[in-house]
Scaffold this motif. Sequence first.
Motif, PDB file in Angstrom:
ATOM      1  N   ALA A   9      35.100  24.707  32.982  1.00 55.86           N
ATOM      2  CA  ALA A   9      35.988  25.580  32.181  1.00 55.86           C
ATOM      3  C   ALA A   9      36.060  25.319  30.522  1.00 55.86           C
ATOM      4  O   ALA A   9      36.091  26.208  29.722  1.00 55.86           O
ATOM      5  CB  ALA A   9      37.174  25.521  32.501  1.00 55.86           C
ATOM      6  N   ALA A  10      35.852  24.040  30.291  1.00 56.37           N
ATOM      7  CA  ALA A  10      35.820  23.604  29.088  1.00 56.37           C
ATOM      8  C   ALA A  10      34.568  24.106  28.149  1.00 56.37           C
ATOM      9  O   ALA A  10      34.538  24.763  27.131  1.00 56.37           O
ATOM     10  CB  ALA A  10      36.095  22.095  28.701  1.00 56.37           C
ATOM     11  N   SER A  11      33.714  24.006  28.870  1.00 57.97           N
ATOM     12  CA  SER A  11      32.094  24.022  28.348  1.00 57.97           C
ATOM     13  C   SER A  11      31.950  25.599  28.164  1.00 57.97           C
ATOM     14  O   SER A  11      31.276  26.053  27.171  1.00 57.97           O
ATOM     15  CB  SER A  11      31.161  23.647  29.538  1.00 57.97           C
ATOM     16  OG  SER A  11      31.106  24.425  30.680  1.00 57.97           O
ATOM     17  N   MET A  13      34.207  27.548  26.903  1.00 57.36           N
ATOM     18  CA  MET A  13      34.796  27.887  25.537  1.00 57.36           C
ATOM     19  C   MET A  13      34.091  27.385  24.407  1.00 57.36           C
ATOM     20  O   MET A  13      34.395  27.772  23.221  1.00 57.36           O
ATOM     21  CB  MET A  13      36.194  26.970  25.477  1.00 57.36           C
ATOM     22  CG  MET A  13      37.191  27.496  26.644  1.00 57.36           C
ATOM     23  SD  MET A  13      38.766  26.479  26.532  1.00 57.36           S
ATOM     24  CE  MET A  13      39.310  26.574  28.142  1.00 57.36           C
ATOM     25  N   LEU A  54      37.791  24.502  18.437  1.00 58.74           N
ATOM     26  CA  LEU A  54      37.992  24.829  19.547  1.00 58.74           C
ATOM     27  C   LEU A  54      39.323  25.003  19.981  1.00 58.74           C
ATOM     28  O   LEU A  54      40.187  24.141  19.516  1.00 58.74           O
ATOM     29  CB  LEU A  54      37.272  23.955  20.652  1.00 58.74           C
ATOM     30  CG  LEU A  54      35.829  23.873  20.470  1.00 58.74           C
ATOM     31  CD1 LEU A  54      35.041  22.618  21.058  1.00 58.74           C
ATOM     32  CD2 LEU A  54      35.113  24.935  21.108  1.00 58.74           C
ATOM     33  N   PRO A  55      39.735  25.626  20.962  1.00 58.38           N
ATOM     34  CA  PRO A  55      41.320  25.818  21.132  1.00 58.38           C
ATOM     35  C   PRO A  55      42.181  24.896  22.008  1.00 58.38           C
ATOM     36  O   PRO A  55      41.278  23.834  22.573  1.00 58.38           O
ATOM     37  CB  PRO A  55      41.310  27.299  22.064  1.00 58.38           C
ATOM     38  CG  PRO A  55      39.968  27.370  22.896  1.00 58.38           C
ATOM     39  CD  PRO A  55      38.987  26.803  21.795  1.00 58.38           C
ATOM     40  N   ALA A  57      43.460  24.925  24.826  1.00 59.96           N
ATOM     41  CA  ALA A  57      43.149  24.918  26.427  1.00 59.96           C
ATOM     42  C   ALA A  57      41.874  24.093  26.332  1.00 59.96           C
ATOM     43  O   ALA A  57      41.750  23.335  27.471  1.00 59.96           O
ATOM     44  CB  ALA A  57      42.936  26.314  26.806  1.00 59.96           C
ATOM     45  N   PHE A  58      40.833  23.975  25.445  1.00 59.41           N
ATOM     46  CA  PHE A  58      39.578  23.119  25.559  1.00 59.41           C
ATOM     47  C   PHE A  58      39.931  21.736  25.654  1.00 59.41           C
ATOM     48  O   PHE A  58      39.538  21.027  26.707  1.00 59.41           O
ATOM     49  CB  PHE A  58      38.671  23.488  24.474  1.00 59.41           C
ATOM     50  CG  PHE A  58      37.545  22.435  24.334  1.00 59.41           C
ATOM     51  CD1 PHE A  58      36.176  22.741  24.860  1.00 59.41           C
ATOM     52  CD2 PHE A  58      37.565  21.615  23.311  1.00 59.41           C
ATOM     53  CE1 PHE A  58      35.231  21.923  24.811  1.00 59.41           C
ATOM     54  CE2 PHE A  58      36.570  20.431  23.369  1.00 59.41           C
ATOM     55  CZ  PHE A  58      35.280  20.756  24.029  1.00 59.41           C
ATOM     56  N   LYS A  61      41.892  20.656  29.000  1.00 61.18           N
ATOM     57  CA  LYS A  61      40.837  20.545  29.972  1.00 61.18           C
ATOM     58  C   LYS A  61      40.176  19.091  29.855  1.00 61.18           C
ATOM     59  O   LYS A  61      39.957  18.357  30.946  1.00 61.18           O
ATOM     60  CB  LYS A  61      39.986  21.715  30.307  1.00 61.18           C
ATOM     61  CG  LYS A  61      40.846  22.897  30.851  1.00 61.18           C
ATOM     62  CD  LYS A  61      40.044  23.991  31.014  1.00 61.18           C
ATOM     63  CE  LYS A  61      40.776  25.430  31.319  1.00 61.18           C
ATOM     64  NZ  LYS A  61      42.093  25.194  31.993  1.00 61.18           N
ATOM     65  N   GLU A 195      48.727  30.143  20.628  1.00 68.55           N
ATOM     66  CA  GLU A 195      47.975  31.245  21.625  1.00 68.55           C
ATOM     67  C   GLU A 195      49.009  32.032  22.490  1.00 68.55           C
ATOM     68  O   GLU A 195      49.768  31.362  23.032  1.00 68.55           O
ATOM     69  CB  GLU A 195      47.117  30.512  22.385  1.00 68.55           C
ATOM     70  CG  GLU A 195      46.002  29.951  21.364  1.00 68.55           C
ATOM     71  CD  GLU A 195      44.948  28.777  22.317  1.00 68.55           C
ATOM     72  OE1 GLU A 195      45.007  29.047  23.438  1.00 68.55           O
ATOM     73  OE2 GLU A 195      44.383  28.110  21.461  1.00 68.55           O
TER      74      GLU A 195
END
Length: 198
Positions: A9-11, A13, A54-55, A57-58, A61, A195
């Motif tokens: 999931a992080a990748s 982003m 990067l956000p 959320a990145f 995670k 966000e």
Amino acid sequence: MDVPELLEAASLMVPEEVATENDITVRDVWDYLVHDEWEIALGLLEEFGDACSLPLAFWEKLAEAADQLQLRRSAAWCQWRCSELRNGLIRAELTLSPAAEARRTTPIPGAGVLRPMWDIGLLSPTGGRAVSIAGLWVENQPMLEPGGQATVRLIPLTPSHWTHVQPGQRITMHEDRAAAGTAVILEVCRPAPVEPAR
């Protein structure tokens, strides 16, 4: 989510065109994920934080994945990056006072556990000096010896106190009434916009 899901999931982003200093791209990360090389994939994903913005959320995670992998320093770093996005970041060149001139005679830890007071030019309601607290992370070093110098990352506890701080400004670090060190501001990043919930 388990570790592979968090890292995947992080990748997703990371923009595909972004590369690290060593020309690593997100495709390289996916290769490591396919082969269950989770720790390597996590380390590479952390490097993308220096290559592009990067956000939150990145980093959340990555922090959760590092925590599940029991990689304490990596988890602390990713949580630190989350705090930078929430509270803003001040990068500075810090010079600690020598042990003979200050109360501190031991090194300061580098991994964000110290939250010293800073004289950033604010005044109290009575006109005296006011200090503001900011967490401190020493870049590329596990600790900083008295008298030593390093680039540090500061996270303001109260971001509104730091809005006037500018690159080139000199600030003073305190752990008690005496100065523990001085720093010259290199970079100021304001908190990231919140966000919207999805």
